[in-house]
Design an enzyme around this catalytic site. Structure first.
Site, PDB file in Angstrom:
ATOM      1  N   GLU A 155       0.840  -1.208   0.000  1.00  0.00           N
ATOM      2  CA  GLU A 155       0.000   0.000   0.000  1.00  0.00           C
ATOM      3  C   GLU A 155       0.878   1.262   0.000  1.00  0.00           C
ATOM      4  O   GLU A 155       0.598   2.227  -0.721  1.00  0.00           O
ATOM      5  CB  GLU A 155      -0.895  -0.015   1.254  1.00  0.00           C
ATOM      6  CG  GLU A 155      -1.781   1.207   1.442  1.00  0.00           C
ATOM      7  CD  GLU A 155      -3.056   1.171   0.608  1.00  0.00           C
ATOM      8  OE1 GLU A 155      -3.827   0.202   0.713  1.00  0.00           O
ATOM      9  OE2 GLU A 155      -3.281   2.132  -0.124  1.00  0.00           O
ATOM     10  N   HIS A 194      -8.709  -2.349   7.511  1.00  0.00           N
ATOM     11  CA  HIS A 194      -7.815  -1.556   6.648  1.00  0.00           C
ATOM     12  C   HIS A 194      -8.566  -0.262   6.352  1.00  0.00           C
ATOM     13  O   HIS A 194      -9.600  -0.294   5.683  1.00  0.00           O
ATOM     14  CB  HIS A 194      -7.558  -2.394   5.385  1.00  0.00           C
ATOM     15  CG  HIS A 194      -6.759  -1.754   4.300  1.00  0.00           C
ATOM     16  ND1 HIS A 194      -5.495  -2.209   3.967  1.00  0.00           N
ATOM     17  CD2 HIS A 194      -7.022  -0.750   3.435  1.00  0.00           C
ATOM     18  CE1 HIS A 194      -5.035  -1.504   2.928  1.00  0.00           C
ATOM     19  NE2 HIS A 194      -5.947  -0.602   2.594  1.00  0.00           N
ATOM     20  N   HIS A 245      -8.690   3.693   4.982  1.00  0.00           N
ATOM     21  CA  HIS A 245      -8.095   4.825   4.259  1.00  0.00           C
ATOM     22  C   HIS A 245      -8.490   6.131   4.934  1.00  0.00           C
ATOM     23  O   HIS A 245      -9.510   6.223   5.618  1.00  0.00           O
ATOM     24  CB  HIS A 245      -8.498   4.781   2.780  1.00  0.00           C
ATOM     25  CG  HIS A 245      -7.602   3.857   2.009  1.00  0.00           C
ATOM     26  ND1 HIS A 245      -6.484   4.292   1.351  1.00  0.00           N
ATOM     27  CD2 HIS A 245      -7.633   2.512   1.857  1.00  0.00           C
ATOM     28  CE1 HIS A 245      -5.868   3.258   0.802  1.00  0.00           C
ATOM     29  NE2 HIS A 245      -6.547   2.161   1.092  1.00  0.00           N
ATOM     30  N   HIS A 259       4.874  29.106  26.563  1.00  0.00           N
ATOM     31  CA  HIS A 259       5.104  27.661  26.618  1.00  0.00           C
ATOM     32  C   HIS A 259       6.568  27.385  26.960  1.00  0.00           C
ATOM     33  O   HIS A 259       6.872  26.536  27.779  1.00  0.00           O
ATOM     34  CB  HIS A 259       4.793  27.013  25.268  1.00  0.00           C
ATOM     35  CG  HIS A 259       3.333  27.028  24.907  1.00  0.00           C
ATOM     36  ND1 HIS A 259       2.719  25.973  24.271  1.00  0.00           N
ATOM     37  CD2 HIS A 259       2.371  27.960  25.099  1.00  0.00           C
ATOM     38  CE1 HIS A 259       1.441  26.265  24.077  1.00  0.00           C
ATOM     39  NE2 HIS A 259       1.218  27.471  24.561  1.00  0.00           N
TER      40      HIS A 259
HETATM   41  C1  HCA Z   1      -5.834  -1.950  -3.288  1.00  0.00           C
HETATM   42  C2  HCA Z   1      -7.058  -1.843  -2.416  1.00  0.00           C
HETATM   43  C3  HCA Z   1      -6.871  -2.142  -0.954  1.00  0.00           C
HETATM   44  C4  HCA Z   1      -6.868  -3.620  -0.670  1.00  0.00           C
HETATM   45  C5  HCA Z   1      -7.013  -3.960   0.790  1.00  0.00           C
HETATM   46  C6  HCA Z   1      -7.150  -5.436   1.088  1.00  0.00           C
HETATM   47  C7  HCA Z   1      -8.062  -1.466  -0.272  1.00  0.00           C
HETATM   48  O1  HCA Z   1      -5.038  -1.000  -3.323  1.00  0.00           O
HETATM   49  O2  HCA Z   1      -5.663  -2.967  -3.936  1.00  0.00           O
HETATM   50  O3  HCA Z   1      -6.718  -6.269   0.303  1.00  0.00           O
HETATM   51  O4  HCA Z   1      -7.683  -5.750   2.171  1.00  0.00           O
HETATM   52  O5  HCA Z   1      -7.887  -0.422   0.335  1.00  0.00           O
HETATM   53  O6  HCA Z   1      -9.153  -2.016  -0.408  1.00  0.00           O
HETATM   54  O7  HCA Z   1      -5.679  -1.546  -0.481  1.00  0.00           O
HETATM   55 CU    CU Z   2      -5.889   0.184   0.652  1.00  0.00          CU
END
Ligand code: HCA
Ligand code: CU
Length: 429
Positions: free
Chosen positions: A20, A215, A217, A311
């Site tokens: 990633e 996971h 973002h 500070h």
């Molecule tokens: C990607 C997408 C991924 C995969 C995450 C996972 C996402 O870049 O291929 O395989 O669990 O955010 O869904 O990073």
């Molecule tokens: Cu991802």
């Protein structure tokens, strides 16, 4: 070591800096585009020393370079295994037999298989309807499970948070007998903490015996809070990268997650990791990205840097006044007190009197500070604020001391955790 002989710890970080992380647009911003083999080896070594057991890499089909580098990484992992324990190298692969076969051939310890489950993915990505996704995933995984019981198998419904829960369950119900864990990625960064808590709990109820991997973002800035929430609700595996680098605004930062779990006194999850290496790891990856540790990163020197006069004078007396967190335990071993137009007479006296041994009393320090605030705006950035002050010391005819002053500040580096009476709430002494 194989999947059959390892019992996952209460929190397993799945680090994906090398997968990633390499999708980060920042690598393109300064024309680097990819990590060199040396970069990858440095990062892998850091992760293994840190105590990470699951390291995600690209599948070899991504490029011949990735395939070659994997062999070097595997050799490094083997070298480090005796002293630092085994770390599993897992391939991120599409649910394609060819991709899977190449990862198996290369010698990966596990497969992270993903397939889009949202309507968007069904329509614009792989073009398959949900039942076809479920059927294909099931047949692949059933086969892998039968023929490769030593390999970690994880299946993720990509874009899980835009997939209705019943759709996700329709697919997961088919694959759950064959995988070690299921993944629930927030691919496009839409999830909120409430939604994460509800979904993780629903998942735990439906699949009580299958660990969950999450996971997140960071498109909304929620990657950290979502990961913390997921851990609280029962997720055992969390995908992270160092500094949170990844596609678009990235994912959860590894050291930020462990730092926050530590602040919540979740020592059972945190202590398997060598947390004192957190800041060094952040610096290592920042350096490879040609940047400083980002100022929003919790484990950063920025959070031990003080600029405002009020500070600064308080921090000189007791750092805890403006530093509530045990950053030294996470490897941020010093603090910065920056001189500038906001500095007051206390820091002027400290800088000239104790760092540079000039003999000056409070009245002179106040006078120099007043003068400093008048001239510093015009003299920086050609001269540094420190140089401006040293020049003022000359102008004021200050002399260097031979004896320490009787009323010197008592500046001490305080050891954390702070004594209970001075500690911030929930940080124990
Ligand atoms: C990607 C997408 C991924 C995969 C995450 C996972 C996402 O870049 O291929 O395989 O669990 O955010 O869904 O990073
Ligand atoms: Cu991802």
């Amino acid at each position: 070591m194989s999947a059959q002989h390892y019992h996952p710890r209460p929190l397993e970080i799945v680090d994906t800096t090398l997968r990633e992380g390499q999708q980060s647009p920042l690598l393109h911003d300064y024309g680097k585009y990819y990590f060199s083999r040396q970069d990858k080896m440095d990062i892998l070594r850091g992760l293994i020393l840190y105590g990470v057991k699951f390291v995600e890499l690209f599948a070899p089909v991504v490029s011949p370079r990735e395939a070659e580098d994997f062999q070097a990484l595997k050799a490094l992992r083997d070298d480090l295994a005796a002293q630092h324990g085994y770390a599993f190298l897992v391939a991120h692969v599409r649910a394609h037999p060819r991709d899977i076969e190449s990862a198996l051939q290369a010698g990966f310890d596990g497969l992270h298989i993903y397939m889009g489950t949202s309507l968007m993915a069904q329509k614009y990505n792989h073009g398959k309807a949900l039942d076809e996704v479920a059927r294909r995933a099931r047949s692949l995984l059933e086969d892998l499970h039968r023929h490769h019981p030593e390999i970690w198998l994880r299946f993720s419904g990509e874009d899980a948070f835009r997939t209705p829960l019943e759709d996700l369950f329709r697919v997961y119900d088919q694959v759950v007998p064959y995988v070690h864990r299921l993944g629930m990625p927030d691919t496009v960064g839409v999830a909120t903490p409430d939604q994460v808590a509800r979904r993780v709990r629903a998942f735990r109820e439906r699949y009580p015996d299958t660990p969950l991997e999450v996971h997140f973002h960071d498109d909304r800035g929620f990657a950290l809070v979502n990961a913390l929430t997921a851990v609280r609700a029962g997720a055992q595996f969390v995908d992270t990268t160092i500094l949170g680098i990844g596609e678009r605004s990235g994912i959860t930062s590894m050291t930020a997650l462990l730092f926050n779990l530590f602040l919540e006194e979740d020592y059972e999850r945190v202590l398997p990791y060598q947390i004192h290496l957190s800041y060094p790891l952040n610096v290592l990856v920042a350096d490879k990205m040609h940047m400083l540790v980002p100022f929003k990163e919790p484990v950063s020197l920025t959070n031990r840097t003080h600029t405002a006069g009020v500070h600064q004078q308080a921090v000189l007396k007791h750092a805890g006044t403006y530093e509530a967190m045990p950053l030294a335990l996470f490897g941020v071993n010093h603090r910065d007190i920056l001189l500038g137009p906001l500095s007051g007479w206390n820091i002027v006296r400290y800088f000239l009197g104790e760092v540079h041994y000039y003999d000056l009393d409070e009245a002179t320090a106040r006078e120099i500070a007043r003068r400093f605030k008048e001239v510093v705006y015009d003299r920086v950035p050609e001269a540094s604020p420190a140089q401006v002050l040293l020049d003022l010391a000359q102008e004021f005819g200050l002399k260097k001391r031979t004896q320490p002053p009787a009323d010197a500040f008592r500046v001490e580096e305080r050891l954390y955790p702070a004594p209970a009476s001075e500690a911030a709430p929930r940080i124990r002494g």
